[in-house]
Design an enzyme around this catalytic site. Structure first.
Site, mmCIF file in Angstrom:
data_model
loop_
_atom_site.group_PDB
_atom_site.id
_atom_site.type_symbol
_atom_site.label_atom_id
_atom_site.label_comp_id
_atom_site.label_asym_id
_atom_site.label_seq_id
_atom_site.Cartn_x
_atom_site.Cartn_y
_atom_site.Cartn_z
ATOM 1 N N LYS A 112 0.911 -1.145 -0.057
ATOM 2 C CA LYS A 112 -0.050 0.090 0.013
ATOM 3 C C LYS A 112 1.046 1.189 -0.033
ATOM 4 O O LYS A 112 1.317 1.559 1.009
ATOM 5 C CB LYS A 112 -1.003 -0.239 1.254
ATOM 6 C CG LYS A 112 -1.920 1.134 1.170
ATOM 7 C CD LYS A 112 -2.700 1.058 2.369
ATOM 8 C CE LYS A 112 -4.120 2.096 2.347
ATOM 9 N NZ LYS A 112 -3.492 3.548 2.601
ATOM 10 N N LYS A 307 -3.311 -1.931 7.767
ATOM 11 C CA LYS A 307 -2.616 -0.618 8.123
ATOM 12 C C LYS A 307 -1.524 -1.164 9.061
ATOM 13 O O LYS A 307 -1.903 -1.737 10.116
ATOM 14 C CB LYS A 307 -3.645 0.464 8.665
ATOM 15 C CG LYS A 307 -4.648 0.508 7.752
ATOM 16 C CD LYS A 307 -4.246 1.267 6.435
ATOM 17 C CE LYS A 307 -3.630 2.710 6.524
ATOM 18 N NZ LYS A 307 -4.891 3.789 6.977
#
Length: 667
Positions: A112, A307
């Site tokens: 990401k 995350k």
């Protein structure tokens, strides 16, 4: 002319090849000087023979004419956000839900990238339009800026009509060079590469964007009609063949354990990358299975973003220094042995206040754990007592201001020590820095070092003195040539035309923030009306509490402040509200005149974007829920405000309901 045409084609081929080697493969075969020589040759040919300039010429990368603004454009297909996972349990629940719906599954794991999402449209193989994500439905047209990014092909290898999506980012080495240059010019540094990338892509002059050396990774295609791909992995391979840059650190895995192994690998190796990542994206690989699973209102059901937790590193606390803010607050700052945290070198970190230092038993000489709050602001999390050296020093705050020597006080109800001397030099300088800041008077070119020089030279003692500066005052200063002086004087002149709310915020009145400054400016319209206002009148205004009211009245009653305001008037600094009053906006009846509260996390736009849009429709956006609130817009993890709204029977909208109402108005 045939020879010239042949040479132009040869230059195109060479420059495209060298650009790809340098920006994509990071393995240049020729020195920069050779590339520059060929580029200048092509520029000269195109200037003398405009008929040879094509839409995909390498000279487009240099940038073009500055724009007045960015146009808003609707996305053909919304750019949705992804759901988030923060731990293994979240990921296993995601996997369980997937398997319950479609059975056996293969996942595609991708890094990401910590950048800015963009959408690129190609017609007959040519790049014709590039948009930001915006609110997911509407983005800004930044085509000219995106053309300067060498990793974006101006012409695909096949004449297809396609829209691809990716992440524009700033490589770490470009970020370091940019901040070094900004530091030399006494300009505010970017906090991280993501902010730098976002700021660079929003430059109205694409020539400035071209200098920032951005890059991009493409991660999806919007329409698979012209693709033979049956999976995400095959789609990425197809994109590679068409000349796009995809991230090669991807992996296909057969189960959730493979996902966890991939995450573990890149959690430990993320610092070895030449760019920042902030997580891992996990997608169902099979495109038919993606179609079967579909979408929720805000995200695909077949993908999730893991995350990373905030990175923590250990370093040594060398010393503690104090800084004095514009309101007199004395803040301790940790001086650290330099260490890399979340991609940047950190040598200073916040310690907030004396209570925190003692509560966490932090001593000078300790090994300490440092992290970046939100991957942006460095802070000391804790000490490591078991590694404490002999002679580690317990820190005690001074009793007197390190700048002016005045006794420090602790105001009841506050944890911070404060210098209350109104003539403290450190406070005055910080006040000047605040006055010229972006959200205040926005005087570009008047950085911290220049302000310090001006103050030390006694050329400015208060904010009004800025408007009395002359060319003769500025030219003798360090690093101030004629061009910089001309630009600065122009910026100072321009600042005179700011609206009243900019001036109010710039004056640095304690407790008066940006929003409250806007409220007061809109309510009273001129500084003269504000000078006559009473505390009792102010507390009746929504969003102006007791503390703000008392602080504003006390400040404006001060004779020195009134003299300062007159001094500003003498230099024709505007003191009138220039905005459109909310009450005068003829918005849609759904919003006009309503008091609306935003709470929780929004995914399809920022809170600031939502507030501005609501204000444009005549709504009043407030921060607290009361019986006078008409609507509460509740995002993810909405807390006590939502609970209070429910208890008061106030109308509640989800983010999607709000977006649907926006779309109805725009249709």
């Amino acid at each position: 002319m045939a020879d010239l045409s042949s040479r132009v084609n040869e230059l195109h081929d060479l420059l495209n090849q060298y650009s790809y080697e340098y920006y994509v493969e990071d393995n240049p075969s020729v020195p920069d000087s050779e590339y520059d020589k060929l580029l200048h040759e092509l520029i000269k040919i195109e200037e003398e023979h405009p008929e040879y300039k094509t839409v995909d010429s390498p000279t487009v990368r240099v940038g073009g004419e500055a724009q007045a603004s960015f146009n808003k454009v609707n996305h053909d297909t919304p750019m949705l956000s992804l759901g988030n996972a923060f731990n293994e349990d979240d990921l296993r629940k995601f996997d369980q839900r997937i398997r319950e719906q479609i059975g056996n599954v293969e996942y595609m794991c991708e890094l990401k990238i910590d950048g800015l999402a963009v959408s690129l449209k190609y017609v007959d193989g040519y790049f014709v339009q590039g948009l930001t994500r915006g609110d997911g439905t509407t983005g800004e047209d930044i085509t000219e800026n995106l053309k300067t990014i060498h990793a974006i092909p101006l012409k695909m290898k096949e004449p297809l009509n396609v829209e691809v999506r990716g992440e524009a980012y700033m490589p770490r080495r470009s970020f370091l060079r940019l901040n070094e240059e900004k530091e030399k010019n006494d300009e505010q540094l970017f906090a991280n590469p993501r902010n730098a990338a976002a700021g660079s892509l929003r430059q109205l002059d694409s020539k400035l964007t071209a200098k920032r050396k951005l890059s991009v990774f493409i991660y999806s295609v919007n329409d698979f009609t012209d693709f033979n791909a049956r999976s995400q992995s095959e789609a990425l391979d197809e994109l590679d063949k068409l000349g796009f840059t995809t991230n090669k650190n991807r992996a296909r895995v057969n189960n959730i354990d493979g996902v966890l192994e991939y995450i573990e690998k890149w959690t430990s190796q993320r610092e070895s990358l030449p760019y920042d990542i902030d997580g891992i994206v996990i997608k169902v690989n099979d495109l038919d299975q993606q179609d079967e699973m579909g979408f929720t209102q805000k995200s695909p059901r077949w993908a999730i973003a893991y995350k990373f937790p905030a990175e923590e590193v250990v370093t040594k606390l060398l010393d503690i220094e104090l800084s004095i803010g514009r309101t007199g607050v004395v803040t301790p700052t940790a001086i650290l042995e330099p260490v890399k945290v979340a991609g940047t070198t950190v040598s200073r970190a916040s310690l907030h206040n004396e209570d925190l230092i003692h509560d966490r038993d932090i001593r000078i000489g300790d090994s300490v754990v440092v992290k970046k709050a939100g991957d942006i602001i460095p802070e000391v999390v804790r000490s490591i007592p078991e590694r404490r050296p002999e002679g580690a020093v317990t820190y005690h705050m001074p009793t007197h201001c390190p700048s002016c020597g005045h006794e420090l006080v602790r105001i009841e109800g506050e944890v911070a020590l404060r210098c209350i001397n109104p003539k403290c030099q450190a406070q005055l300088v910080e006040g000047l820095i605040h006055f010229v800041s972006r959200q205040a008077m926005n005087i570009d070119g008047l950085g911290t070092k220049i302000i310090q020089q001006l103050y030390q030279s006694e050329l400015i003692k208060d904010v009004a003195d800025i408007f009395y500066l002359t060319e003769e005052d500025l030219l003798p200063l360090d690093r101030m040539g004629q061009k910089k002086v001309d630009n600065l004087l122009a910026a100072i002149q321009q600042a005179k035309d700011n609206s009243l709310e900019n001036l109010l915020f710039g004056l640095g009145i304690r407790h008066l923030g940006v929003k409250a400054s806007q409220v007061l400016a809109e309510k009273y319209e001129t500084i003269d009306r504000l000078l006559t206002v009473t505390e009792a009148e102010l507390v009746e205004i929504h969003d102006i509490g007791d503390k703000v009211a008392q602080s504003v009245v006390t400040y404006l009653e001060n004779e020195d402040i009134r003299a300062l305001i007159q001094k500003l008037k003498d230099k024709h600094v505007n003191m009138i509200y220039k905005g459109i009053k909310t009450s005068d906006i003829e918005g849609h009846p759904e919003f006009s005149g309503k008091t609306i509260v935003l709470t929780g996390k929004l995914h399809q736009m920022t809170r600031n974007e939502a507030s501005k849009w609501l204000a444009s429709q005549g709504a009043k956006v407030t921060s607290s829920v009361t019986k006078n609130t008409d609507v509460v817009i509740a995002g993810e993890d909405a807390g006590s405000k939502l609970t209070k709204a429910q208890s008061l029977g106030i109308e509640i909208w989800t983010e999607q309901q709000f977006v649907d109402k926006q779309n109805e108005l725009n249709s």
